[in-house]
Scaffold this motif. Structure first.
Motif, PDB file in Angstrom:
ATOM      1  N   GLN A 138     -11.864  10.737 -40.207  1.00 39.75           N
ATOM      2  CA  GLN A 138     -11.938   9.637 -39.244  1.00 39.75           C
ATOM      3  C   GLN A 138     -10.666   9.550 -38.406  1.00 39.75           C
ATOM      4  O   GLN A 138     -10.725   9.296 -37.195  1.00 39.75           O
ATOM      5  CB  GLN A 138     -12.171   8.329 -40.001  1.00 39.75           C
ATOM      6  CG  GLN A 138     -13.555   8.214 -40.628  1.00 39.75           C
ATOM      7  CD  GLN A 138     -13.733   6.956 -41.440  1.00 39.75           C
ATOM      8  OE1 GLN A 138     -12.781   6.188 -41.600  1.00 39.75           O
ATOM      9  NE2 GLN A 138     -14.919   6.742 -41.968  1.00 39.75           N
ATOM     10  N   ALA A 139      -9.533   9.777 -39.063  1.00 37.30           N
ATOM     11  CA  ALA A 139      -8.275   9.748 -38.317  1.00 37.30           C
ATOM     12  C   ALA A 139      -8.226  10.867 -37.290  1.00 37.30           C
ATOM     13  O   ALA A 139      -7.797  10.674 -36.141  1.00 37.30           O
ATOM     14  CB  ALA A 139      -7.096   9.869 -39.292  1.00 37.30           C
ATOM     15  N   ALA A 140      -8.712  12.060 -37.708  1.00 32.64           N
ATOM     16  CA  ALA A 140      -8.726  13.190 -36.776  1.00 32.64           C
ATOM     17  C   ALA A 140      -9.671  12.918 -35.613  1.00 32.64           C
ATOM     18  O   ALA A 140      -9.367  13.238 -34.453  1.00 32.64           O
ATOM     19  CB  ALA A 140      -9.149  14.463 -37.520  1.00 32.64           C
ATOM     20  N   GLN A 141     -10.826  12.316 -35.940  1.00 27.16           N
ATOM     21  CA  GLN A 141     -11.786  11.994 -34.879  1.00 27.16           C
ATOM     22  C   GLN A 141     -11.203  10.968 -33.914  1.00 27.16           C
ATOM     23  O   GLN A 141     -11.350  11.092 -32.689  1.00 27.16           O
ATOM     24  CB  GLN A 141     -13.082  11.472 -35.504  1.00 27.16           C
ATOM     25  CG  GLN A 141     -14.181  11.191 -34.481  1.00 27.16           C
ATOM     26  CD  GLN A 141     -15.455  10.702 -35.123  1.00 27.16           C
ATOM     27  OE1 GLN A 141     -15.476  10.418 -36.318  1.00 27.16           O
ATOM     28  NE2 GLN A 141     -16.514  10.617 -34.371  1.00 27.16           N
ATOM     29  N   ALA A 142     -10.555   9.940 -34.484  1.00 32.23           N
ATOM     30  CA  ALA A 142      -9.944   8.922 -33.629  1.00 32.23           C
ATOM     31  C   ALA A 142      -8.858   9.537 -32.750  1.00 32.23           C
ATOM     32  O   ALA A 142      -8.732   9.199 -31.557  1.00 32.23           O
ATOM     33  CB  ALA A 142      -9.366   7.805 -34.496  1.00 32.23           C
ATOM     34  N   GLN A 143      -8.091  10.445 -33.348  1.00 30.33           N
ATOM     35  CA  GLN A 143      -7.033  11.102 -32.570  1.00 30.33           C
ATOM     36  C   GLN A 143      -7.621  11.943 -31.449  1.00 30.33           C
ATOM     37  O   GLN A 143      -7.118  11.938 -30.316  1.00 30.33           O
ATOM     38  CB  GLN A 143      -6.192  11.978 -33.508  1.00 30.33           C
ATOM     39  CG  GLN A 143      -4.960  12.565 -32.841  1.00 30.33           C
ATOM     40  CD  GLN A 143      -4.090  13.324 -33.828  1.00 30.33           C
ATOM     41  OE1 GLN A 143      -4.464  13.501 -34.984  1.00 30.33           O
ATOM     42  NE2 GLN A 143      -2.951  13.786 -33.392  1.00 30.33           N
ATOM     43  N   ALA A 144      -8.724  12.655 -31.780  1.00 30.94           N
ATOM     44  CA  ALA A 144      -9.378  13.484 -30.760  1.00 30.94           C
ATOM     45  C   ALA A 144      -9.952  12.615 -29.645  1.00 30.94           C
ATOM     46  O   ALA A 144      -9.857  12.952 -28.459  1.00 30.94           O
ATOM     47  CB  ALA A 144     -10.475  14.324 -31.405  1.00 30.94           C
ATOM     48  N   GLN A 145     -10.555  11.473 -30.051  1.00 31.40           N
ATOM     49  CA  GLN A 145     -11.122  10.575 -29.041  1.00 31.40           C
ATOM     50  C   GLN A 145     -10.020  10.001 -28.152  1.00 31.40           C
ATOM     51  O   GLN A 145     -10.200   9.862 -26.938  1.00 31.40           O
ATOM     52  CB  GLN A 145     -11.888   9.456 -29.739  1.00 31.40           C
ATOM     53  CG  GLN A 145     -13.188   9.917 -30.395  1.00 31.40           C
ATOM     54  CD  GLN A 145     -13.884   8.815 -31.160  1.00 31.40           C
ATOM     55  OE1 GLN A 145     -13.274   7.787 -31.459  1.00 31.40           O
ATOM     56  NE2 GLN A 145     -15.136   9.015 -31.510  1.00 31.40           N
ATOM     57  N   ALA A 146      -8.887   9.662 -28.781  1.00 27.31           N
ATOM     58  CA  ALA A 146      -7.779   9.129 -27.989  1.00 27.31           C
ATOM     59  C   ALA A 146      -7.261  10.177 -27.006  1.00 27.31           C
ATOM     60  O   ALA A 146      -6.977   9.880 -25.840  1.00 27.31           O
ATOM     61  CB  ALA A 146      -6.657   8.675 -28.927  1.00 27.31           C
ATOM     62  N   ALA A 147      -7.163  11.430 -27.517  1.00 24.63           N
ATOM     63  CA  ALA A 147      -6.698  12.508 -26.637  1.00 24.63           C
ATOM     64  C   ALA A 147      -7.687  12.743 -25.504  1.00 24.63           C
ATOM     65  O   ALA A 147      -7.293  12.948 -24.345  1.00 24.63           O
ATOM     66  CB  ALA A 147      -6.504  13.783 -27.454  1.00 24.63           C
ATOM     67  N   ASP A 148      -8.992  12.687 -25.851  1.00 27.74           N
ATOM     68  CA  ASP A 148     -10.018  12.887 -24.824  1.00 27.74           C
ATOM     69  C   ASP A 148      -9.968  11.762 -23.793  1.00 27.74           C
ATOM     70  O   ASP A 148     -10.089  12.005 -22.593  1.00 27.74           O
ATOM     71  CB  ASP A 148     -11.389  12.944 -25.496  1.00 27.74           C
ATOM     72  CG  ASP A 148     -12.488  13.246 -24.505  1.00 27.74           C
ATOM     73  OD1 ASP A 148     -12.424  14.321 -23.874  1.00 27.74           O
ATOM     74  OD2 ASP A 148     -13.400  12.417 -24.331  1.00 27.74           O
ATOM     75  N   ALA A 149      -9.805  10.522 -24.300  1.00 27.75           N
ATOM     76  CA  ALA A 149      -9.727   9.384 -23.379  1.00 27.75           C
ATOM     77  C   ALA A 149      -8.515   9.516 -22.460  1.00 27.75           C
ATOM     78  O   ALA A 149      -8.589   9.212 -21.259  1.00 27.75           O
ATOM     79  CB  ALA A 149      -9.654   8.078 -24.170  1.00 27.75           C
TER      80      ALA A 149
END
Length: 309
Positions: A138-149
């Motif tokens: 979940q942390a990796a996904q959140a980090q990826a989403q933040a990077a994508d955003a």
């Protein structure tokens, strides 16, 4: 260890029993059915590993009781006394067997409990590991989403900056071309001075104006143009119609030669229709000899010309 400790006693009992058997060959019987049963029970208990593991003391007491019975038989005691002592031995052997059985069952229950605790501990560890992996995912996904955003925001900023820059360049070129904002779009008027008299060939000055318009269209690929030709009222209507169409076509051909796709350019000649001034003077007639280029608003189609225009 308990088994090894009891072996001598067991062997002593067997030796004593053997002596009784030998004596029986020449004298009165030195055994009884009860004593024989006790001896057989003793052998069975001695071969049971649970007895040596869990009932060592009870088995020692049983062995002593059997020794007493065998000794009574060796001394040729009364059969009643031998039976009594043999019965006591049988009871103690049975008690040792029962104690061993009960303690073995208790040990099995304890082992089952320890196994259950071990399995539960493994389950808890597995659940903790899974929760940790889920949290990491979940942390990796959140980090990826933040990077994508962040990337999308940067892309949006770059796009907005590019659009703003392109809009500024367009605005500057339209100002330079003296474009007018209308309901149909921005209108650039190329006057008669850009064509030779009664001809449709663009003069060098006319080509410069068209080149600026070509730059606008190359930088704004989502826009189209309608090139519309007009004349004054001098000459026949048919001649003026033809001249206006040829002048509009000349502009379109020039745009195509400068890289503007033909599909983005429409042409039409209106002849002496839609004058912008009366044709009562040379100056006014010059105003009517023109080409108007209507630049669309982004992807919007260019509306048809209204009667007053």
């Amino acid at each position: 260890m308990q088994t090894k400790a009891m072996k001598p006693s067991f062997l002593a009992s067997l030796v004593l029993a053997s002596s009784l058997v030998l004596s029986a060959c020449s004298t009165m019987p030195t055994t009884t059915p009860t004593l024989d049963e006790a001896r057989a029970d003793f052998v069975a208990a001695n071969n049971n590993p649970q007895v040596s593991s869990y009932a060592a003391l009870e088995f020692k007491q049983a062995s002593d009781a059997l020794d007493a019975a065998n000794q009574a038989a060796a001394k040729r005691d009364s059969l009643d006394n031998i039976d009594r002592l043999a019965y006591i031995a049988k009871q103690r052997i049975a008690s040792a067997q029962e104690v061993a059985k009960a303690k073995a069952a208790q040990a099995e229950i304890a082992n089952a409990g320890r196994e259950r605790d071990r399995v539960q501990a493994e389950v808890r560890v597995a659940e903790a590991d899974r929760a940790k992996r889920d949290a990491q995912a979940q942390a990796a996904q959140a980090q990826a989403q933040a990077a994508d955003a962040q990337m999308q925001a940067q892309a949006a900023q770059q796009t907005a900056a590019a659009l703003a820059e392109r809009s500024a360049r367009l605005e500057a070129l339209l100002v330079e071309l003296h474009a007018q904002k209308t309901e149909r779009g921005m209108v650039v008027t190329i006057g008669d001075v850009l064509f030779a008299t009664d001809r449709a060939d663009l003069t060098p000055a006319g080509m410069q104006s068209v080149r600026k318009l070509a730059d606008v269209m190359m930088q704004n690929p989502d826009r189209t143009v309608s090139v519309e030709g007009f004349t004054d009222s001098t000459g026949s209507a048919a001649h003026n119609q033809d001249l206006s169409q040829r002048r509009a076509a000349a502009v379109a051909q020039a745009l195509a030669g400068m890289g503007v796709p033909a599909a983005r350019v429409a042409t039409r000649g209106y002849g002496e229709a839609y004058p912008v001034a009366s044709n009562d003077s040379a100056a006014n007639r010059q105003l009517n000899r023109r080409v108007e280029i209507v630049l669309s608003n982004d992807n919007a189609p260019i509306p048809p010309r209204a009667a007053q225009r």
